[in-house]
Design an enzyme around this catalytic site. Structure first.
Site, short mmCIF file in Angstrom:
data_model
loop_
_atom_site.label_atom_id
_atom_site.label_comp_id
_atom_site.label_asym_id
_atom_site.label_seq_id
_atom_site.Cartn_x
_atom_site.Cartn_y
_atom_site.Cartn_z
CG LEU A 14 -2.07 -0.88 1.40
CD1 LEU A 14 -2.67 -0.70 2.79
CD2 LEU A 14 -3.11 -0.59 0.33
CG HIS A 15 2.63 3.19 -3.10
ND1 HIS A 15 2.28 2.05 -3.77
CD2 HIS A 15 2.83 4.14 -4.04
CE1 HIS A 15 2.26 2.29 -5.06
NE2 HIS A 15 2.59 3.54 -5.26
#
Length: 367
Positions: free
Chosen positions: A200-201
């Site tokens: 996740l980013h």
């Protein structure tokens, strides 16, 4: 022929490496590698470059982080004198980061020819900074190297002349194929046989407290059925700490070098991500991919590959995980030309264009 490559982040190096290797095999080709320093990555050691079989950058602009406007402007300011000094025949830019569009803008002002590797991708979401970078870069580039048919279609729809478009396949898959044998030699380091791999980013997923907490709650529910392995992006780790979000039952890891992460992908039961590149890699590997986005600039991973767009639908996430655990995962196929030879095709096109100019250099009339 002098080819200058501009890269700004580790994925760009993964994309540039196959092209550089292919050009190394050509006569009368000189290459330069410029790293803008947009992203500093401690994992980019000598081992990283030796694994990719490319030299360390000739120039590092050391731009560092900053707002989109500040970073783009700084790259342009520092890159211009490098281009004026080195006078390349063609500049190759990769992907959709700020370094990509900044280099394209500088080259356009200097009347230097630009080739865009990974051209034509569109999410049709103007809220994504990367989408703006893609559109602007493709408008300025002279040579557009696309990874899949949808890229060709998008460019034609935007009025790009067909003779500027070259479908070559996916250079990132070139690197994956080259490094997969080494990845499969990586030790498991105590990880379970079955697990969900998470990345996740995206700001849309990690910058809003309610959204991030909702995703983490969903991952905790997934962990009731399947171990969750989560190499945490520094941005995401900071947000988890700031928001006090619970992630205690997840296997949180530091960011991993590419080969080690590739091993995790290949062995995963399912990958849950918001990354564009991972959608492509899982499609090639045949690993189920659940994407926490409502759109993708890589639709071939959905229409042909193993990718499913989940968006923010937590119920859909859990139902798809259940289907995978029940042996009913979506099956995919590898898109055409994702065969490990995209870099060679780009090198051949560049040399053909050079020969067509009848001068040994690339000219405006060559394309």
């Amino acid at each position: 022929m002098h080819v200058l490559h501009v890269v700004g982040a580790r994925p760009n190096f993964m994309k540039a490496a196959p092209v550089m290797r292919a050009l190394d095999d050509r006569q009368q080709v000189r290459q330069s590698l410029v790293h803008t320093g947009q992203h500093y990555d401690a994992n980019m050691s000598d081992v990283f470059f030796s694994q990719l079989d490319i030299p360390a950058p000739d120039v590092n602009l050391e731009v560092g982080s900053g707002s989109h406007a500040r970073q783009t402007a700084e790259i342009m300011t520092r890159l211009e004198p490098v281009l004026l000094e080195r006078k390349p025949d063609v500049v190759l830019v990769y992907g959709d980061v700020n370094s990509t569009v900044a280099a394209a803008l500088v080259c356009a002002k200097l009347l230097m020819r630009v080739g865009h590797v990974e051209a034509g991708l569109r999410s049709f979401d103007p809220s994504m900074p990367e989408e703006i970078n893609r559109i602007v870069t493709d408008r300025l580039a002279n040579l557009l190297f696309t990874p899949s048919e949808d890229g060709d279609e998008n460019l034609r729809h935007e009025g790009v002349a067909p003779e500027r478009i070259y479908r070559v396949g996916n250079v990132m898959i070139d690197s994956l194929i080259r490094l997969l044998p080494a990845a499969m030699q990586s030790p498991r380091n105590g990880l379970p046989d079955r697990y969900a791999l998470v990345t996740l980013h995206r700001p849309s997923n990690v910058d809003d407290p309610a959204t991030l907490k909702g995703i983490l709650d969903s991952l905790l529910r997934v962990s009731d059925q399947l171990d969750v392995v989560f190499p945490v992006h520094p941005r995401t780790r900071q947000r988890i700490s700031e928001f006090g979000a619970g992630a205690a039952r997840l296997h949180l890891l530091d960011p991993l070098p590419y080969i080690e992460f590739l091993a995790l992908q290949r062995r995963a039961t399912v990958v849950i991500t918001d990354s564009g590149g991972i959608q492509e890699e899982t499609t090639y590997l045949g690993v189920p991919c659940l994407t926490l986005r409502s759109n993708t600039e890589r639709p071939v991973t959905v229409t042909a590959g193993t990718n499913i767009l989940i968006g923010s639908d937590n119920r859909l996430l859990h139902s798809e995980v259940a289907r995978i655990l029940d042996g009913k995962a979506k099956l995919g196929t590898i898109p055409p030309l994702w065969d490990g030879h995209a870099g060679e095709r780009i090198a051949e096109i560049l040399c053909q264009v050079c020969r067509a100019s009848n001068t040994g250099t690339l000219s405006t009339a060559a394309v």
